[in-house]
Design a protein around this motif. Structure first.
Motif, PDB file in Angstrom:
ATOM      1  N   HIS A   1       4.345  -0.454  -6.315  1.00  0.00           N
ATOM      2  CA  HIS A   1       3.526   0.764  -6.366  1.00  0.00           C
ATOM      3  C   HIS A   1       4.193   1.815  -5.476  1.00  0.00           C
ATOM      4  CE1 HIS A   1      -0.127   3.234  -6.364  1.00  0.00           C
ATOM      5  NE2 HIS A   1      -0.045   3.287  -5.058  1.00  0.00           N
TER       6      HIS A   1
ATOM      7  N   HIS B   1     -11.436   3.329  -7.132  1.00  0.00           N
ATOM      8  CA  HIS B   1     -11.972   3.616  -5.791  1.00  0.00           C
ATOM      9  C   HIS B   1     -13.391   4.137  -6.040  1.00  0.00           C
ATOM     10  CE1 HIS B   1      -8.210   2.988  -3.665  1.00  0.00           C
ATOM     11  NE2 HIS B   1      -7.586   3.710  -4.585  1.00  0.00           N
TER      12      HIS B   1
ATOM     13  N   ASN C   1      -0.711   3.795 -13.924  1.00  0.00           N
ATOM     14  CA  ASN C   1      -1.861   3.630 -13.029  1.00  0.00           C
ATOM     15  C   ASN C   1      -2.629   4.954 -12.929  1.00  0.00           C
ATOM     16  OD1 ASN C   1      -3.248   1.923 -11.117  1.00  0.00           O
ATOM     17  ND2 ASN C   1      -2.342   3.105  -9.451  1.00  0.00           N
TER      18      ASN C   1
ATOM     19  N   GLU D   1      -7.037  -0.986  -7.648  1.00  0.00           N
ATOM     20  CA  GLU D   1      -7.206  -0.570  -6.242  1.00  0.00           C
ATOM     21  C   GLU D   1      -8.686  -0.565  -5.856  1.00  0.00           C
ATOM     22  OE1 GLU D   1      -5.176   3.153  -5.444  1.00  0.00           O
ATOM     23  OE2 GLU D   1      -3.460   2.596  -6.680  1.00  0.00           O
TER      24      GLU D   1
ATOM     25  N   TRP E   1      -8.218  -2.825  -2.822  1.00  0.00           N
ATOM     26  CA  TRP E   1      -7.396  -2.019  -1.899  1.00  0.00           C
ATOM     27  C   TRP E   1      -7.651  -2.497  -0.468  1.00  0.00           C
ATOM     28  CZ3 TRP E   1      -3.252  -0.548  -3.700  1.00  0.00           C
ATOM     29  CH2 TRP E   1      -2.499   0.511  -3.194  1.00  0.00           C
TER      30      TRP E   1
ATOM     31  N   GLN F   1      -7.626   2.462 -11.038  1.00  0.00           N
ATOM     32  CA  GLN F   1      -7.704   2.266  -9.585  1.00  0.00           C
ATOM     33  C   GLN F   1      -9.077   1.799  -9.133  1.00  0.00           C
ATOM     34  OE1 GLN F   1      -6.269   5.787  -7.578  1.00  0.00           O
ATOM     35  NE2 GLN F   1      -4.283   5.685  -8.601  1.00  0.00           N
TER      36      GLN F   1
ATOM     37  N   LYS G   1       6.611   3.514  -1.847  1.00  0.00           N
ATOM     38  CA  LYS G   1       6.481   4.906  -2.293  1.00  0.00           C
ATOM     39  C   LYS G   1       7.718   5.695  -1.856  1.00  0.00           C
ATOM     40  CE  LYS G   1       1.420   4.886  -2.106  1.00  0.00           C
ATOM     41  NZ  LYS G   1       0.213   5.191  -1.316  1.00  0.00           N
TER      42      LYS G   1
ATOM     43  N   TRP H   1       5.099   9.424  -8.859  1.00  0.00           N
ATOM     44  CA  TRP H   1       3.723   9.866  -8.556  1.00  0.00           C
ATOM     45  C   TRP H   1       3.633  11.316  -9.006  1.00  0.00           C
ATOM     46  CZ3 TRP H   1       0.869   8.017  -3.529  1.00  0.00           C
ATOM     47  CH2 TRP H   1      -0.493   8.281  -3.674  1.00  0.00           C
TER      48      TRP H   1
ATOM     49  N   PHE I   1      -7.994   2.253   3.892  1.00  0.00           N
ATOM     50  CA  PHE I   1      -7.529   3.637   4.084  1.00  0.00           C
ATOM     51  C   PHE I   1      -8.704   4.586   4.305  1.00  0.00           C
ATOM     52  CE2 PHE I   1      -7.636   6.249  -0.031  1.00  0.00           C
ATOM     53  CZ  PHE I   1      -8.501   5.395  -0.716  1.00  0.00           C
TER      54      PHE I   1
ATOM     55  N   GLU J   1       0.825  -1.210   0.000  1.00  0.00           N
ATOM     56  CA  GLU J   1       0.000   0.000   0.000  1.00  0.00           C
ATOM     57  C   GLU J   1       0.863   1.265   0.000  1.00  0.00           C
ATOM     58  OE1 GLU J   1      -2.286   0.562   3.569  1.00  0.00           O
ATOM     59  OE2 GLU J   1      -3.733   1.864   2.573  1.00  0.00           O
ATOM     60  N   ASN J   2       1.911   1.268   0.835  1.00  0.00           N
ATOM     61  CA  ASN J   2       2.751   2.464   0.949  1.00  0.00           C
ATOM     62  C   ASN J   2       4.249   2.177   0.948  1.00  0.00           C
ATOM     63  OD1 ASN J   2       0.647   4.523   1.280  1.00  0.00           O
ATOM     64  ND2 ASN J   2       0.191   3.481   3.206  1.00  0.00           N
TER      65      ASN J   2
ATOM     66  N   ASN K   1       2.196   7.111 -11.640  1.00  0.00           N
ATOM     67  CA  ASN K   1       0.903   7.078 -10.959  1.00  0.00           C
ATOM     68  C   ASN K   1       0.160   8.385 -11.180  1.00  0.00           C
ATOM     69  OD1 ASN K   1      -0.926   5.632  -9.309  1.00  0.00           O
ATOM     70  ND2 ASN K   1      -0.289   6.781  -7.482  1.00  0.00           N
ATOM     71  N   GLU K   2      -1.097   8.258 -11.615  1.00  0.00           N
ATOM     72  CA  GLU K   2      -2.017   9.396 -11.733  1.00  0.00           C
ATOM     73  C   GLU K   2      -1.430  10.570 -12.523  1.00  0.00           C
ATOM     74  OE1 GLU K   2      -3.179  10.290  -7.713  1.00  0.00           O
ATOM     75  OE2 GLU K   2      -4.138   8.363  -7.427  1.00  0.00           O
TER      76      GLU K   2
END
Ligand code: XIL
Length: 373
Positions: free
Chosen positions: A112, A246, A206, A276, A318, A244, A79, A116, A326, A75-76, A160-161
């Protein structure tokens, strides 16, 4: 941790034993062995996975990773904010611990995330980097991080994004050091650096927000497709797009429009990963039974379209159990007094299956079979 020296069988037994010892109230149903979602998915050529985080230290969760998923996304832990928060040195220890566990248990890992795009998700030293340093930073960072895991990770979110609304004063790309220094080329550069550092890992872009049929979602889709077309035209080594998902059920979702968006990605020759997935239940009623029903419907509605597409080859959630979502901290911060807790995932706080589990299971059973890449 000692668990890394145990075999898979020993770990399953140990995790189960600890789970029972610590959680006498966990009913047998939570641990019963019916057909796992990952196995149903595998029969269709879909890799089923979920994120991994501090959940790793909960024996009930450890058991889930071992029995229910074939792939995890940290998840983190991978990063930049974790690997190198102050720019002084890299610390891979927490991600390495996850890798020890997954390696010993035959679970694939998706990395992941490398670049970013939005500046605010980067540590200050990256946010504030002089623009003439950015190009070499991308090369060095990716070579260091991807190089550390060369040959060990199944895939990487390289960027990412990257995209944005592209309206008014906003460009079609997220503002941050990368776009500000290099324009859209930062994406190309990151992919080439990743391929250079690992010749085998699947390279993924992503993106968020593409499942919404409001003005924002439509702009995001348009800009993402433009970005992808440019990458394919320039023979950039990208193999898959992560969406993703969400899900925000209060925002319109038009299955036909999403269907055609997925078709446009497929036409570019790219695989699609649902990367995700969860459901933000904030707009749903307090009543748990009613809420769970609506959450399940949101999963079902989305997956009925997504899994129809044969190039959708991964379904990654996720998280699996609500206490580790989260959305817990996010909701708490917004509503500090609220007694209610988010229920975005498939299992509740007692690791009991919720209607969302059945909705995902049904969608997987209804999905056409595809051959895995
Ligand atoms: C989130 C994590 O779940 C949180 O723990 C963290 O505080 C912020 O990031 N899109 C992404 C993920 O690509 O990395 C984000 O994860 C959720 C949205």
């Amino acid at each position: 941790m000692t668990a890394t020296r145990l075999t898979r069988r020993e770990l399953v037994r140990a995790a189960g034993a600890v789970a029972f010892a610590q959680m006498p109230s966990v009913p047998a149903r939570a641990l019963e062995s019916t057909e796992e979602l990952a196995d149903i998915a595998a029969k269709k050529g879909i890799t089923f996975g979920c994120q991994i985080s501090s959940s790793f230290f909960d024996p009930r969760y450890l058991h889930l990773y071992q029995s229910s998923v074939k792939l995890v996304t940290p998840e983190n832990d991978l990063k930049a904010v974790r690997l190198n928060p102050d720019g002084a040195r890299y610390n891979f220890s927490s991600a390495d611990r996850i890798l020890d566990f997954t390696t010993n248990n035959g679970i694939a890992v998706h990395g992941h995330t490398l670049v970013w795009a939005n500046g605010k998700y980067n540590p200050p030293w990256i946010q504030q980097m002089p623009l003439d340093r950015v190009a070499s930073f991308i090369d060095e960072y990716i070579s260091t991080v991807v190089g550390h895991y060369r040959g060990k990770l199944a895939s990487w979110d390289v960027v990412n994004e990257p995209t944005s609304l592209g309206e008014g004063n906003y460009p079609a790309y997220q503002s941050g050091p990368f776009f500000n220094a290099l324009g859209p080329d930062f994406v190309n550069r990151a992919f080439h650096a990743a391929r250079e550092a690992d010749s085998k890992a699947i390279l993924v872009l992503n993106e968020a927000q593409t499942e919404r049929d409001d003005k924002m979602g439509l702009a995001w889709r348009r800009n993402l497709l433009t970005c992808l077309r440019g990458l394919v035209r320039a023979s950039v080594p990208i193999q898959a797009v992560g969406l993703q998902a969400h899900l925000q059920p209060q925002i319109p979702f038009d299955p036909r429009a999403f269907d055609s968006f997925l078709g446009s990605i497929e036409e570019l020759g790219l695989d699609i990963y649902i990367s995700e997935l969860d459901v933000n239940d904030e707009s749903f009623p307090d009543d748990v039974a009613e809420r769970d029903q609506k959450i399940a419907e949101a999963y079902g509605r989305f997956l009925a379209v997504a899994l129809k597409h044969r190039r959708v080859r991964r379904l990654v959630l996720w998280g699996m159990a609500d206490p580790y979502s989260f959305y817990g901290p996010v909701f708490k911060q917004k509503h500090p007094e609220a007694a209610r807790k988010p229920r975005p995932l498939l299992l509740d706080a007692e690791f009991q299956r919720k209607p969302a589990w059945s909705a995902v299971e049904r969608a997987l059973r209804d999905a056409p079979a595809r051959r895995n890449a």
